[in-house]
Design a protein around this motif. Structure first.
Motif, PDB file in Angstrom:
ATOM      1  N   GLN A 100       0.834  -1.204   0.000  1.00 58.10           N
ATOM      2  CA  GLN A 100       0.000   0.000   0.000  1.00 58.10           C
ATOM      3  C   GLN A 100       0.869   1.255   0.000  1.00 58.10           C
ATOM      4  OE1 GLN A 100      -3.515  -0.185  -0.005  1.00 58.10           O
ATOM      5  NE2 GLN A 100      -3.198  -2.364  -0.304  1.00 58.10           N
ATOM      6  N   TYR A 101       1.997   1.190  -0.721  1.00 61.07           N
ATOM      7  CA  TYR A 101       2.906   2.333  -0.771  1.00 61.07           C
ATOM      8  C   TYR A 101       3.616   2.318  -2.109  1.00 61.07           C
ATOM      9  CZ  TYR A 101       6.576  -1.101  -0.210  1.00 61.07           C
ATOM     10  OH  TYR A 101       7.402  -2.172  -0.419  1.00 61.07           O
ATOM     11  N   SER A 102       4.129   3.501  -2.509  1.00 57.44           N
ATOM     12  CA  SER A 102       4.894   3.543  -3.750  1.00 57.44           C
ATOM     13  C   SER A 102       6.339   3.915  -3.500  1.00 57.44           C
ATOM     14  CB  SER A 102       4.275   4.541  -4.725  1.00 57.44           C
ATOM     15  OG  SER A 102       4.589   5.861  -4.350  1.00 57.44           O
ATOM     16  N   GLY A 103       6.617   4.622  -2.420  1.00 57.58           N
ATOM     17  CA  GLY A 103       8.006   5.034  -2.206  1.00 57.58           C
ATOM     18  C   GLY A 103       8.186   5.720  -0.869  1.00 57.58           C
ATOM     19  N   GLY A 104       9.068   6.722  -0.880  1.00 54.81           N
ATOM     20  CA  GLY A 104       9.499   7.365   0.351  1.00 54.81           C
ATOM     21  C   GLY A 104       8.377   7.906   1.227  1.00 54.81           C
ATOM     22  N   THR A 377      13.250  -1.411  12.221  1.00 50.98           N
ATOM     23  CA  THR A 377      12.732  -1.952  10.959  1.00 50.98           C
ATOM     24  C   THR A 377      13.852  -2.048   9.935  1.00 50.98           C
ATOM     25  OG1 THR A 377      10.521  -1.046  11.284  1.00 50.98           O
ATOM     26  CG2 THR A 377      11.169  -1.485   9.005  1.00 50.98           C
ATOM     27  N   TRP A 378      14.724  -1.055   9.930  1.00 50.81           N
ATOM     28  CA  TRP A 378      15.636  -0.905   8.792  1.00 50.81           C
ATOM     29  C   TRP A 378      17.043  -1.427   9.003  1.00 50.81           C
ATOM     30  CZ3 TRP A 378      13.576  -0.699   4.386  1.00 50.81           C
ATOM     31  CH2 TRP A 378      12.318  -0.126   4.229  1.00 50.81           C
ATOM     32  N   MET A 379      17.430  -1.715  10.247  1.00 56.81           N
ATOM     33  CA  MET A 379      18.783  -2.243  10.428  1.00 56.81           C
ATOM     34  C   MET A 379      18.767  -3.752  10.313  1.00 56.81           C
ATOM     35  SD  MET A 379      20.348   0.186  13.273  1.00 56.81           S
ATOM     36  CE  MET A 379      21.750  -0.843  13.639  1.00 56.81           C
ATOM     37  N   TYR A 455      14.322  14.178 -11.483  1.00 62.59           N
ATOM     38  CA  TYR A 455      15.223  15.038 -10.706  1.00 62.59           C
ATOM     39  C   TYR A 455      16.241  14.226  -9.899  1.00 62.59           C
ATOM     40  CZ  TYR A 455      12.882  14.142  -6.213  1.00 62.59           C
ATOM     41  OH  TYR A 455      12.393  13.544  -5.088  1.00 62.59           O
ATOM     42  N   LYS A 456      15.993  12.943  -9.716  1.00 65.07           N
ATOM     43  CA  LYS A 456      16.942  12.124  -8.956  1.00 65.07           C
ATOM     44  C   LYS A 456      18.137  11.674  -9.806  1.00 65.07           C
ATOM     45  CE  LYS A 456      13.493  10.544  -5.559  1.00 65.07           C
ATOM     46  NZ  LYS A 456      13.781  10.257  -4.142  1.00 65.07           N
ATOM     47  N   ARG A 457      18.037  11.852 -11.111  1.00 61.80           N
ATOM     48  CA  ARG A 457      19.158  11.631 -12.042  1.00 61.80           C
ATOM     49  C   ARG A 457      19.921  10.319 -11.818  1.00 61.80           C
ATOM     50  NH1 ARG A 457      22.430  17.305 -11.822  1.00 61.80           N
ATOM     51  NH2 ARG A 457      22.629  16.603  -9.673  1.00 61.80           N
ATOM     52  N   MET A 528      19.653  -4.026   0.426  1.00 66.82           N
ATOM     53  CA  MET A 528      20.619  -3.118  -0.201  1.00 66.82           C
ATOM     54  C   MET A 528      21.312  -2.224   0.821  1.00 66.82           C
ATOM     55  SD  MET A 528      18.956  -2.027  -3.853  1.00 66.82           S
ATOM     56  CE  MET A 528      20.450  -1.127  -4.354  1.00 66.82           C
ATOM     57  N   TYR A 529      20.546  -1.684   1.779  1.00 70.43           N
ATOM     58  CA  TYR A 529      21.159  -0.785   2.775  1.00 70.43           C
ATOM     59  C   TYR A 529      22.252  -1.499   3.555  1.00 70.43           C
ATOM     60  CZ  TYR A 529      16.840   1.779   1.834  1.00 70.43           C
ATOM     61  OH  TYR A 529      15.801   2.402   1.214  1.00 70.43           O
ATOM     62  N   ALA A 530      22.002  -2.780   3.878  1.00 73.30           N
ATOM     63  CA  ALA A 530      22.976  -3.511   4.691  1.00 73.30           C
ATOM     64  C   ALA A 530      24.121  -4.046   3.840  1.00 73.30           C
ATOM     65  CB  ALA A 530      22.282  -4.655   5.433  1.00 73.30           C
TER      66      ALA A 530
HETATM   67  C1  LIG Z   1      13.357   4.520   2.076  1.00 72.73           C
HETATM   68  C2  LIG Z   1      12.655   4.094   0.856  1.00 72.73           C
HETATM   69  C3  LIG Z   1      12.390   5.016  -0.161  1.00 72.73           C
HETATM   70  C4  LIG Z   1      12.793   6.476  -0.058  1.00 72.73           C
HETATM   71  O1  LIG Z   1      14.076   6.678  -0.560  1.00 72.73           O
HETATM   72  P1  LIG Z   1      14.577   8.145  -0.905  1.00 72.73           P
HETATM   73  O2  LIG Z   1      16.012   8.164  -0.613  1.00 72.73           O
HETATM   74  O3  LIG Z   1      13.837   9.087  -0.015  1.00 72.73           O
HETATM   75  O4  LIG Z   1      14.275   8.364  -2.337  1.00 72.73           O
HETATM   76  C5  LIG Z   1      11.725   4.585  -1.286  1.00 72.73           C
HETATM   77  N1  LIG Z   1      11.336   3.304  -1.420  1.00 72.73           N
HETATM   78  C6  LIG Z   1      11.585   2.384  -0.476  1.00 72.73           C
HETATM   79  C7  LIG Z   1      11.137   0.982  -0.684  1.00 72.73           C
HETATM   80  C8  LIG Z   1      12.250   2.749   0.695  1.00 72.73           C
HETATM   81  O5  LIG Z   1      12.472   1.829   1.640  1.00 72.73           O
END
Ligand SMILES: *Cc1c(COP(=O)(O)O)cnc(C)c1O
Length: 657
Positions: A100-104, A377-379, A455-457, A528-530
């Motif tokens: 239920q989300y698209s992004g940030g 959640t993210w670590m 804009y994120k290029r 990816m973050y880890a």
């Molecule tokens: C954190 C996150 C984003 C947001 O990334 P930005 O750096 O703000 O563009 C987008 N999508 C997902 C799945 C994320 O976890």
């Protein structure tokens, strides 16, 4: 003595509350269940268990104890009377299993709920339940194809509430049911019009996130705003603060105004009264990113409201007037006029928004509250375990002293955890892309993943393909890149950038060391973050309002290499990563070339040599930087700090006014 049905109830209970998304021990418990298919909601995995599976578990005391302990760890609702803060958002990124989300914006909203639960904040959340969820991305011929999958709310641990909300939309009445998701202590209510009670058009109102035309968007926003306020009322809530996460739920003001007018106030007086209850967070400095509706269209939808208030439609249109836009109902202008306090999502974005909206007469003050991310959640679980053991549990609460103890994590431990993270990323690439790559857990890894908005290029570094090739093929100090991201289905220029990046990834020149992972979502993001040593971000300044992926990378020990935009503009201290300075060239092409050249210079002259300074990476100097990054950024980048700041600077002053 535990019976099968007791064990089943324990597993279902711990799968139903989304607190499992930040409870590593519960995740370890679920990891013992058969996988079935990727990203299947754990509740579905429990329901798929066979008699044979249960025979095994019932003979396993450790498994039973772990299941019972998981139930004990579900955060208990607070005994407090009722929520006083209502948080509205068009999307919620709570888990990849709830699409239920698209992004940030959505992920930020999900993190806001989780931190509210941790902080025992009396907050309740409202959004829409989209039957199609957000699309999955498949790649053919180096291009994105969108695949929509219908989702069944019951299979996602949602519970139907005993209320039906109805509202007038132009010439029809649309009804919605309400689902509840438990996010720790925080309750999230999602409105859904896919009901037999509605005609075909009514059913489609909540079909897709950001789908359809302008009129579809108005209907969705009315449903969320007006329907949301009514749903809360029918469920027994009487919030004193309404927080708009972006302007899409701004129409909630129409319903609040109505309540005041019913008490006998004029529209002017009602506007003043309502203002004491609304908070507006703006998320984009790009004017094209703001919702605008033509007066023609709005007239049809505002008729019922002007009748109700006994005013002309023009008076309502005036509330959303933006100077210079004679025919538009501008949602940002509307929200700014109806909010007591508004905010941008970083200090720089706050300043940019003050400038951008300064011409709106009667608009609220605009402050800056920098976004944060939910640490647990993210670590990665490996890193959390190390932190829990070495720093003490308080690190996740943003305790400075605890973060100071990162110095005592031994080098080798740090290297091992980071290398294991990279290996997991490579495993994910094997799974999603296949074995046709040559990624290596001992090579400096640079990550880039986000929506492919222009804009994120995302293709900035490909401005100099020769330089990229040199990095990929260096025999002694090689570099590898991992990219991911979706484009909005209607964003053709964004899709061209995506095409360019994927085409390069699939070319000979990429040597299997520049990889694109399809279908970016939370589960991919986390890995990816880890798994990346450097997190690259190169938007056109100041278009990135905050950016949160870099914060998640920083928590995992990745170092940011970014344009001084959004959160990085206020967080970069010269040592905790690297900057890309923005060119002031008037010509966009020239600007991109200059910034790309600078990007490559810093990579090849500073970043790569530092990683390999001791021969094999990561060098001692690199590890020192990682620790410094944690000490300085760890406590700041958390959603806990962010939500506490909303509470102190905005929610409380409103509740007490
Ligand atoms: C954190 C996150 C984003 C947001 O990334 P930005 O750096 O703000 O563009 C987008 N999508 C997902 C799945 C994320 O976890």
């Amino acid at each position: 003595m535990t019976t099968r049905s007791q064990l089943e109830s324990a597993l279902i209970a711990s799968a139903t509350n989304y607190s499992w998304t930040w409870d590593r021990k519960t995740q370890e418990l679920f990891a013992q269940l058969p996988e079935v298919t990727t990203h299947l909601h754990p509740k579905q995995r429990v329901l798929a268990l066979t008699d044979h599976d249960y025979d095994g578990y019932l003979a396993d005391d450790e498994f039973i104890a772990a299941a019972e302990a998981a139930v004990e760890r579900i955060p208990r609702p607070d005994p407090s009377p009722s929520a006083t803060i209502a948080y509205f958002s068009p999307e919620f990124g709570v888990s990849e299993t709830l699409p239920q989300y698209s992004g940030g914006l959505g992920v930020l909203a999900g993190d806001h709920l989780k931190a509210s639960s941790d902080l025992h904040l009396p907050l309740v959340a409202v959004g829409l339940f989209y039957r199609d969820g957000f699309f999955h991305q498949a790649i053919t011929d180096n291009r994105q194809h969108e695949i929509y999958e219908r989702t069944d709310p019951r299979s996602l641990g949602l519970e139907q509430m005993p209320v039906i909300v109805d509202l007038v939309m132009d010439d029809r009445i649309v009804k919605a049911r309400v689902w509840r998701a438990d996010v720790g202590r925080t309750k999230l209510y999602l409105l859904d019009t896919d009901l037999e009670l509605n005609d075909e058009a009514g059913k489609r109102v909540s079909d897709r996130l950001y789908g359809g035309d302008r009129e579809h968007r108005i209907r969705q926003e009315l449903l969320m705003g007006v329907g949301g306020v009514r749903a809360l009322h029918q469920l027994g809530y009487e919030p004193s603060v309404y927080h708009l996460n972006e302007g899409h739920a701004g129409f909630l003001a129409l319903e609040l105004l109505s309540q005041e007018v019913d008490k006998g106030l004029t529209l002017d007086e009602a506007t003043r009264a309502v203002r004491d209850r609304i908070v507006f967070t703006t998320h984009t400095p790009v004017p094209a990113g703001i919702d605008r509706f033509s007066h023609d269209l709005m007239q049809r939808y505002l008729g019922v409201w002007s009748d109700r208030y006994g005013v002309s439609i023009d008076e309502l249109l005036d509330l959303a007037h933006m100077p210079g836009e004679p025919d538009s109902f501008n949602m940002a202008a509307f929200c700014l006029r109806l909010a007591r306090t508004s905010n941008g999502v970083s200090q720089l974005h706050g300043a940019v928004s003050r400038e951008m909206f300064s011409q709106i007469p009667g608009g609220s003050e605009i402050i800056g509250i920098t976004n944060g991310v939910h640490a647990r959640t993210w670590m990665s679980n490996d890193l959390q375990e190390e932190f829990d053991n070495t720093l003490g549990l308080d690190w996740a609460d943003g305790d400075d002293a605890a973060w100071g103890r990162v110095e005592s994590i031994p080098d080798q431990r740090l290297i091992d955890i980071r290398r294991a993270g990279k290996q997991k990323l490579i495993d994910l690439v094997n799974e999603r892309v296949g074995p046709r790559h040559s990624l290596d857990p001992d090579i400096l890894t640079i990550g880039f993943a986000r929506r492919f908005a222009t804009y994120k290029r995302a293709d900035l570094l490909l401005r100099d393909v020769e330089a990229v090739s040199r990095l990929l093929s260096d025999a002694d100090r090689p570099v590898q890149f991992v990219f991911a991201g979706k484009s909005h289905p209607a964003d053709e220029p964004g899709k061209e950038i995506l095409h360019r990046v994927i085409t390069f990834a699939n070319s000979e020149a990429a040597r299997g060391r520049f990889v694109f992972i399809p279908d970016y979502e939370m589960a991919v993001a986390e890995v990816m973050y880890a798994g990346c040593d450097v997190w690259l971000n190169n938007p056109i300044r100041p278009n990135e309002a905050c950016g949160t992926s870099g914060e998640k990378a920083a928590l995992n020990g990745g170092l940011n290499f970014s344009v001084l935009d959004g959160w990085w503009d206020e967080s970069f201290d010269g040592e905790n990563g690297w900057k890309i300075e923005s060119s002031d060239a008037e010509n966009g092409d020239q600007r991109d070339l200059e910034e790309a050249a600078q990007l490559h210079r810093t990579l090849s002259e500073i970043i790569v040599p530092m990683y390999y300074a001791d021969g094999n990476g990561p060098s001692e100097a690199w590890l020192a930087k990682v620790r410094h990054n944690w000490r300085t950024l760890g406590p700041f980048v958390t959603a806990r700090r962010m939500v506490a700041e909303y509470d102190r600077r905005i929610y409380r002053p409103l509740e007490n006014s």
